[in-house]
Write an enzyme that holds these catalytic residues in place. Structure first.
Site, short mmCIF file in Angstrom:
data_model
loop_
_atom_site.label_atom_id
_atom_site.label_comp_id
_atom_site.label_asym_id
_atom_site.label_seq_id
_atom_site.Cartn_x
_atom_site.Cartn_y
_atom_site.Cartn_z
CD GLU A 164 121.46 51.99 6.43
OE1 GLU A 164 121.55 50.81 6.81
OE2 GLU A 164 121.96 52.39 5.35
CD GLU A 352 125.86 54.52 5.16
OE1 GLU A 352 125.67 53.43 4.58
OE2 GLU A 352 125.82 54.65 6.39
#
Ligand code: FCB
Length: 448
Positions: A164, A352
């Site tokens: 991220e 995720e």
């Protein structure tokens, strides 16, 4: 097709700073998250990762638990300052020994690791020299990654360079709600670029050092929807999509930075001098897969000229998790479909997906987290719908294996399928863990 393909990868994920603890043990250096979490007012309740889940000492027990649950894939991250306490140069042999034991134990237990090189814990020594806003950090990152590929390449078939980078750049340097807590969009744009550059350099090193392995990057992505069908709101949604999704996707896939994003950033910075011409070719060095972290969608309406992206977030109508994030499983399907339509067809992994809820053990110590099971089930159903239509989704890693240090929210949010009692460090699989174990075994998400 009712079931997931038999070669679909079922796993769970964690990150070093969120679970390891042992923050000052065996020569580990300070990271930006140590510094940030020990700065008063930055993290809920003053929580920090000094002890976390004490995974550094309990990794064997944790691996046994993964094994008992029948999970064959595990995504973990490596703590950069545990290996290089100053960020580069001096290597900490005890840190290397820890990851060697951890990876070895996983492999001996029949669990395949996916390793994230960087999940937010930059060595503080590098932050002191400008962190990700400093171009040299990209090269330091590539050097650190190259060390990992050389040392652990034979043990790890799948690598993720960055987790991220949008969060590292936007939350760390723009909004300032994550480490290192800066609030300057010029710095955020620059940090984002150096993260991407570091990623590209690491991929190039990987091809020489671990030719048999696979490498990708993990992005947090959210499909953006306009609050109404009015053209101003649709335009705002397009701008917000540039900010949340295309900022990182476009350069990675060889399209360069989105022009609309750069012009939206113009009031904050017109200085793009950090962007060297040859960089974009490095950033778009081909990868083997794309990792996606999906939690919720974004809905916006048109905002005022002085607001970022001239867009204002609007809460969705659906139920929310303990994070206040709307549960919108169709967003996962929309996102996957859009990636396939707009970008090069690459194998995709959901690296995720999961939800925080206020879990509490009942009188018998059981945690009946039906809300989490519901969340996981509907998201998996949408993932399956994508696969049924020919979508190249190859695996799914739940966030998270264990309850852990949820960054600025400290220990107040529990994402685990395994409950952690932070006082006793006792682990207790929640009902969702047993359910997920059955789903992973049968490939059937309709499991009761
Ligand atoms: C993601 C992070 C992960 C976790 C989840 C809830 O943004 O990658 O570490 O905190 O959110």
């Amino acid at each position: 097709m009712e079931r997931f393909p038999s070669d679909f990868l079922w796993g769970a994920a964690t990150a070093a700073y969120q679970i390891e603890g042992a923050a000052r043990e065996d020569g580990r250096g300070e990271s930006i998250w140590d510094r940030f979490s020990h700065t008063p007012g930055k993290v809920y309740h003053g929580d920090h990762g000094d002890i976390a889940c004490d995974h550094y000492h309990r990794y064997q027990e944790d691996i046994q638990l993964l094994k008992q649950l029948g999970l064959k894939h595990y995504r973990l991250s490596i703590s950069w300052p545990r290996l290089f306490p100053e960020g580069n140069g001096r290597l900490n042999a005890k840190g290397v020994a820890f990851y060697e034991r951890l990876l070895d134990d996983l492999i001996c237990s029949g669990i395949t690791p996916m390793v994230t090189v960087y999940h937010w814990d930059l060595p503080q020594a590098l932050e002191d020299r400008g962190g990700w806003t400093h171009r040299d950090t990209a090269q330091r990152f590539a050097d650190y990654a190259a060390f990992l590929f050389q040392r652990f390449g034979a043990m790890v078939p799948k690598w993720v360079t960055l987790n991220e980078p949008w969060c590292s750049a936007a939350l760390g340097y723009g909004f300032g709600v994550q480490a290192p807590g800066k609030t300057d969009w010029r710095l955020a744009l620059q940090a984002g670029h150096h993260l991407l550059l570091g990623h590209g350099l690491a991929v190039q090193a990987f091809r020489d050092l671990a030719p048999l392995g696979q490498i990708g990057i993990t992005l947090n992505l959210s499909p953006v929807y306009p609050a109404t069908q009015q053209s101003e709101d649709q335009e705002a949604a397009r701008r917000q999509d540039g900010f949340l999704n295309r900022w990182f996707l476009d350069p990675l896939f060889g399209k360069g930075y989105p022009q609309d994003l750069l012009s939206e950033f113009a009031p904050w910075t017109n200085d793009l001098s950090f962007l060297e011409e040859r960089d974009l070719a490095v950033v778009s060095t081909p990868v083997d897969f794309l990792g996606i972290n999906y939690y919720t969608r974004s809905i916006v309406r048109a905002g005022k000229p002085d607001q970022l992206m001239r867009a204002v977030a609007v809460p969705g109508p659906g139920p929310v998790t303990a994070m206040g994030w709307e549960i919108y499983p169709e967003g996962l399907y929309d996102l996957l479909s859009r990636l396939q339509a707009d970008y090069r067809a690459l194998p995709l992994y959901i690296t995720e997906n999961g939800a925080a809820f206020a879990d509490t053990p009942d009188a018998d110590g059981r945690i009946e987290d039906t809300d989490r099971m519901g969340y996981l089930r509907v998201h998996l159903q949408n993932a399956l719908r994508f696969i049924e239509q020919g979508g190249p989704l190859r695996g799914y890693y739940i966030w998270s294996f264990l309850d852990n240090f949820e960054w600025a929210m400290g220990y107040s949010k529990r994402f685990g399928i395994v409950y952690v009692d932070y006082l006793s460090q006792q682990r207790r699989p929640k009902a969702s863990a047993f359910w997920y174990s059955r789903v992973a075994n049968s490939g059937d998400v309709t499991e009761p």
